[in-house]
Write an enzyme that holds these catalytic residues in place. Structure first.
Site, PDB file in Angstrom:
ATOM      1  N   CYS A 165      10.204 -28.878  31.124  1.00  0.00           N
ATOM      2  CA  CYS A 165      10.453 -28.847  32.725  1.00  0.00           C
ATOM      3  C   CYS A 165       9.840 -30.164  32.536  1.00  0.00           C
ATOM      4  O   CYS A 165       8.750 -31.393  31.716  1.00  0.00           O
ATOM      5  CB  CYS A 165       9.420 -28.424  32.872  1.00  0.00           C
ATOM      6  SG  CYS A 165       9.779 -26.815  33.837  1.00  0.00           S
ATOM      7  N   LYS A 205       8.427 -13.754  31.534  1.00  0.00           N
ATOM      8  CA  LYS A 205       8.737 -15.215  30.460  1.00  0.00           C
ATOM      9  C   LYS A 205       8.193 -15.507  30.035  1.00  0.00           C
ATOM     10  O   LYS A 205       7.950 -15.462  28.680  1.00  0.00           O
ATOM     11  CB  LYS A 205       9.184 -16.155  31.613  1.00  0.00           C
ATOM     12  CG  LYS A 205      10.328 -17.499  30.406  1.00  0.00           C
ATOM     13  CD  LYS A 205      10.341 -18.454  32.198  1.00  0.00           C
ATOM     14  CE  LYS A 205       9.391 -19.380  32.202  1.00  0.00           C
ATOM     15  NZ  LYS A 205       9.375 -20.601  31.409  1.00  0.00           N
ATOM     16  N   ASN A 206       6.621 -15.730  29.901  1.00  0.00           N
ATOM     17  CA  ASN A 206       5.994 -17.028  29.495  1.00  0.00           C
ATOM     18  C   ASN A 206       5.310 -15.818  28.081  1.00  0.00           C
ATOM     19  O   ASN A 206       4.714 -16.267  27.646  1.00  0.00           O
ATOM     20  CB  ASN A 206       5.051 -17.762  30.589  1.00  0.00           C
ATOM     21  CG  ASN A 206       5.271 -18.875  30.938  1.00  0.00           C
ATOM     22  OD1 ASN A 206       6.369 -18.968  30.960  1.00  0.00           O
ATOM     23  ND2 ASN A 206       4.350 -19.508  31.479  1.00  0.00           N
ATOM     24  N   ASP A 244       0.600 -23.025  37.333  1.00  0.00           N
ATOM     25  CA  ASP A 244       2.002 -22.194  37.443  1.00  0.00           C
ATOM     26  C   ASP A 244       1.601 -21.832  38.623  1.00  0.00           C
ATOM     27  O   ASP A 244       2.800 -21.305  39.361  1.00  0.00           O
ATOM     28  CB  ASP A 244       2.489 -21.357  36.505  1.00  0.00           C
ATOM     29  CG  ASP A 244       2.488 -21.999  35.097  1.00  0.00           C
ATOM     30  OD1 ASP A 244       2.529 -24.032  35.422  1.00  0.00           O
ATOM     31  OD2 ASP A 244       3.163 -20.947  34.418  1.00  0.00           O
ATOM     32  N   ARG A 304      15.662 -20.000  35.368  1.00  0.00           N
ATOM     33  CA  ARG A 304      14.769 -20.999  34.519  1.00  0.00           C
ATOM     34  C   ARG A 304      13.300 -19.088  34.045  1.00  0.00           C
ATOM     35  O   ARG A 304      12.808 -18.921  33.299  1.00  0.00           O
ATOM     36  CB  ARG A 304      14.183 -21.963  33.677  1.00  0.00           C
ATOM     37  CG  ARG A 304      14.665 -22.771  33.615  1.00  0.00           C
ATOM     38  CD  ARG A 304      14.294 -24.173  33.120  1.00  0.00           C
ATOM     39  NE  ARG A 304      13.679 -23.827  32.169  1.00  0.00           N
ATOM     40  CZ  ARG A 304      12.093 -24.392  32.147  1.00  0.00           C
ATOM     41  NH1 ARG A 304      12.116 -25.646  33.145  1.00  0.00           N
ATOM     42  NH2 ARG A 304      11.137 -23.577  31.441  1.00  0.00           N
ATOM     43  N   ARG A 315       3.461 -34.241  28.204  1.00  0.00           N
ATOM     44  CA  ARG A 315       3.085 -32.419  26.845  1.00  0.00           C
ATOM     45  C   ARG A 315       3.437 -32.554  26.075  1.00  0.00           C
ATOM     46  O   ARG A 315       4.272 -32.185  25.022  1.00  0.00           O
ATOM     47  CB  ARG A 315       4.604 -31.519  27.565  1.00  0.00           C
ATOM     48  CG  ARG A 315       4.441 -31.394  29.116  1.00  0.00           C
ATOM     49  CD  ARG A 315       5.196 -30.009  29.866  1.00  0.00           C
ATOM     50  NE  ARG A 315       4.644 -28.780  29.599  1.00  0.00           N
ATOM     51  CZ  ARG A 315       4.930 -27.824  30.125  1.00  0.00           C
ATOM     52  NH1 ARG A 315       5.677 -27.942  31.033  1.00  0.00           N
ATOM     53  NH2 ARG A 315       4.794 -26.475  29.678  1.00  0.00           N
TER      54      ARG A 315
HETATM   55  C1  UD1 Z   1       2.590 -23.186  29.154  1.00  0.00           C
HETATM   56  C2  UD1 Z   1       3.047 -22.004  29.457  1.00  0.00           C
HETATM   57  C3  UD1 Z   1       3.365 -23.023  31.531  1.00  0.00           C
HETATM   58  C4  UD1 Z   1       1.698 -23.634  31.821  1.00  0.00           C
HETATM   59  C5  UD1 Z   1       1.028 -24.149  30.959  1.00  0.00           C
HETATM   60  C6  UD1 Z   1      -0.273 -24.103  31.509  1.00  0.00           C
HETATM   61  C7  UD1 Z   1       4.720 -21.160  28.890  1.00  0.00           C
HETATM   62  C8  UD1 Z   1       5.958 -20.850  27.722  1.00  0.00           C
HETATM   63  N1  UD1 Z   1       4.506 -21.965  29.170  1.00  0.00           N
HETATM   64  O1  UD1 Z   1       2.650 -24.548  28.416  1.00  0.00           O
HETATM   65  O2  UD1 Z   1       4.652 -22.320  32.073  1.00  0.00           O
HETATM   66  O3  UD1 Z   1       2.064 -24.440  33.238  1.00  0.00           O
HETATM   67  O4  UD1 Z   1       1.342 -22.768  29.711  1.00  0.00           O
HETATM   68  O5  UD1 Z   1      -0.717 -22.812  32.222  1.00  0.00           O
HETATM   69  O6  UD1 Z   1       4.153 -20.399  27.872  1.00  0.00           O
HETATM   70  N2  UD1 Z   1      -1.120 -30.738  25.378  1.00  0.00           N
HETATM   71  C9  UD1 Z   1      -1.794 -31.847  24.950  1.00  0.00           C
HETATM   72  N3  UD1 Z   1      -1.522 -31.647  23.061  1.00  0.00           N
HETATM   73  C10 UD1 Z   1      -1.268 -30.343  23.159  1.00  0.00           C
HETATM   74  C11 UD1 Z   1      -0.926 -29.363  23.595  1.00  0.00           C
HETATM   75  C12 UD1 Z   1      -1.122 -29.138  25.186  1.00  0.00           C
HETATM   76  O7  UD1 Z   1      -2.382 -32.846  25.098  1.00  0.00           O
HETATM   77  O8  UD1 Z   1      -0.198 -30.491  21.987  1.00  0.00           O
HETATM   78  C13 UD1 Z   1      -2.053 -30.966  27.028  1.00  0.00           C
HETATM   79  C14 UD1 Z   1      -0.844 -30.442  27.998  1.00  0.00           C
HETATM   80  O9  UD1 Z   1       0.191 -31.908  28.285  1.00  0.00           O
HETATM   81  C15 UD1 Z   1      -0.807 -30.099  29.052  1.00  0.00           C
HETATM   82  C16 UD1 Z   1      -2.237 -28.918  28.501  1.00  0.00           C
HETATM   83  O10 UD1 Z   1      -2.710 -29.543  27.435  1.00  0.00           O
HETATM   84  O11 UD1 Z   1      -1.840 -31.329  29.822  1.00  0.00           O
HETATM   85  C17 UD1 Z   1      -1.772 -27.524  29.256  1.00  0.00           C
HETATM   86  O12 UD1 Z   1      -0.960 -27.168  28.309  1.00  0.00           O
HETATM   87  P1  UD1 Z   1       0.034 -26.290  26.981  1.00  0.00           P
HETATM   88  O13 UD1 Z   1      -2.020 -25.100  28.023  1.00  0.00           O
HETATM   89  O14 UD1 Z   1      -0.497 -26.107  25.930  1.00  0.00           O
HETATM   90  O15 UD1 Z   1       0.850 -25.504  28.177  1.00  0.00           O
HETATM   91  P2  UD1 Z   1       2.402 -25.075  26.832  1.00  0.00           P
HETATM   92  O16 UD1 Z   1       1.730 -24.619  26.194  1.00  0.00           O
HETATM   93  O17 UD1 Z   1       2.829 -26.500  27.400  1.00  0.00           O
END
Ligand code: UD1
Length: 416
Positions: free
Chosen positions: A116, A22-23, A303, A395, A121
């Site tokens: 979620c 999915k991701n 995850d 999901r 986030r």
């Molecule tokens: C993706 C995955 C999710 C997984 C996560 C970490 C998908 C659809 N989802 O989520 O399943 O748990 O990677 O492996 O692929 N952050 C910031 N600012 C930003 C972006 C992120 O502070 O602009 C922080 C987030 O709050 C979090 C951390 O960085 O604490 C990791 O987030 P990120 O790697 O971006 O995860 P996702 O892409 O949301």
């Protein structure tokens, strides 16, 4: 609302085939918006998030047609640059549409995401780096509005290796002028998969698998047919299902290297595993405690943290789990304790006193991976565990009831 009843303790046997990730497919679906040529994707998993992303593409004007295990997309008919709140609110990955829309249509309006409930986030890393590429960004009435006549390649250094930001910026850079360099990029296998997909349709991405990704802007893309990698988190969950039930099962059709770290921890705990090229086989094992902390890839994946914590409840001794990626990712702990686990929380660290047999109780899913932890615990607990709000599972776990039943578990879905 659907509930699930799992009768435990279960003994599993046989094989389970892992779905495509999915991701990996969520950003690839967003990348469909980059092109005006036909795109065919193979074996898209039947999951709520995937359906939502397809609906979002259709809302933007993309034609979608299903033919057996293939899904054909015609993004030549793209007619809107606006991803509206009603769809975006249910899925954070909708923010992936920002980069592709902006680089193709020169403007994008995307609702701020929901998704979620595992933390705040933010999306600051996505936005500040798009600005560095020349985008003008406004946050207005719950929407991100971005425009730029021509994004320009430059060196971007991410303050944290965010998975989503790396993907969004890679997509935005496909049509940017010159070279974009993303330093401190995330290295998750799903990022390599997106890069491979982009290259398969004519983009120029290099540095795949490293923390410095380079994208040379191109002028156009061509038709492509693509199939994403196997879902490493689903695979890790089934491997743990084999271990928590002391069973011999084969988890196949994925790349075990994508969960090297998880497999190492499991082996250190005493798990007997056979690791093949595209499968992992579990054997009955006596497990002992471990200490893990979540980290960006290739570290222990956040995850898989909840599922590992569930497994630790039956391992001997006290295990320690530190969560470093999301601040609110222990919602499974009170539910596991309802099943007789002994887990204490201190800030972002959980102490799991193992070796207590679990007993069935009614429990509730709170987010996707927390729900997977409850499924594992229910397989091990004696009696009928009633799991409420299984829509969270739908999901991210394709045909979960069917796959578990095929492995010999007693799983019933009820609608009350
Ligand atoms: C993706 C995955 C999710 C997984 C996560 C970490 C998908 C659809 N989802 O989520 O399943 O748990 O990677 O492996 O692929 N952050 C910031 N600012 C930003 C972006 C992120 O502070 O602009 C922080 C987030 O709050 C979090 C951390 O960085 O604490 C990791 O987030 P990120 O790697 O971006 O995860 P996702 O892409 O949301």
């Amino acid at each position: 609302m659907d509930k699930m009843i799992i009768k435990g303790p279960a003994k599993l046997n046989g094989e389970v085939s892992i779905s495509r990730a999915k991701n990996a497919y969520l950003p690839i679906l967003a990348a469909v918006l980059l092109s005006d040529k036909k795109i065919t994707l193979k074996n898209l998993p039947e999951l709520r998030d995937i359906k939502t992303m397809i609906k979002l593409l259709q809302n933007l004007g993309v034609e979608v047609e299903k033919e057996g295990n293939l899904t054909h997309f015609n993004p030549g008919t793209l007619s809107s640059h606006e991803a509206t709140y009603d769809l975006v609110k249910t899925m954070r990955a909708s923010i992936f549409t920002l980069g592709p829309l902006l680089t193709r249509l020169k403007k994008a309006k995307v609702s701020l995401p929901g998704g979620c409930a595992i933390g705040t986030r933010p999306i600051d890393i996505h936005l500040t780096n798009l600005e560095k590429m020349g985008a003008k960004i406004n946050l207005e009435a719950g929407y991100v509005e971005a425009d730029c006549p021509q994004l320009k390649g430059t060196t971007l250094r991410l303050s944290f290796p965010s998975v989503g930001a790396t993907e969004n910026l890679m997509m935005a850079a496909v049509f940017a002028e010159g070279e974009t360099v993303i330093e401190n990029a995330a290295r998750e296998p799903e990022i390599d998969d997106l890069a491979n997909f982009l290259n398969a349709m004519g983009a120029k991405v290099s540095g795949i698998g490293s923390s410095t990704i380079k994208i040379e802007g191109v002028k156009e893309l061509h038709e492509v047919e693509y199939e994403a990698i196997g879902d490493r988190i689903e695979a890790a969950t089934y491997v743990m299902a084999g271990l928590i039930t002391n069973s011999e099962i084969t988890v196949k059709d994925f790349n075990p290297h994508h969960i090297d770290f998880v497999l190492e921890v499991l082996k250190d705990m005493g798990a007997k595993l056979e690791v093949g090229e595209n499968f992992v086989k579990t054997y009955p094992s006596k497990l002992k405690h471990a200490k893990i902390e979540t980290a960006p890839y290739p570290g222990f994946p956040t995850d898989a943290q909840a599922q590992m914590l569930a497994l630790m409840t039956i391992a001997e001794g006290t295990s320690v789990v530190a969560e470093h990626i999301f601040e609110n990712r222990f919602m499974h702990v009170p539910e596991l304790n309802r099943l007789g686990a002994k887990v204490d929380l201190e800030g972002n660290v959980a102490f799991v006193e193992g070796g207590h047999a679990l007993k069935a109780a009614p429990v509730m899913c709170t987010d996707l991976r927390a729900s997977a932890a409850l499924i594992l615990a229910a397989l091990s607990a004696s009696g009928d565990t009633l799991i409420d709000r299984v829509y969270h599972l739908d999901r991210g776990y394709e045909k979960l009831d069917e796959k578990l039943s095929k492995l010999g578990a007693s799983v019933k879905r009820v609608n009350e």
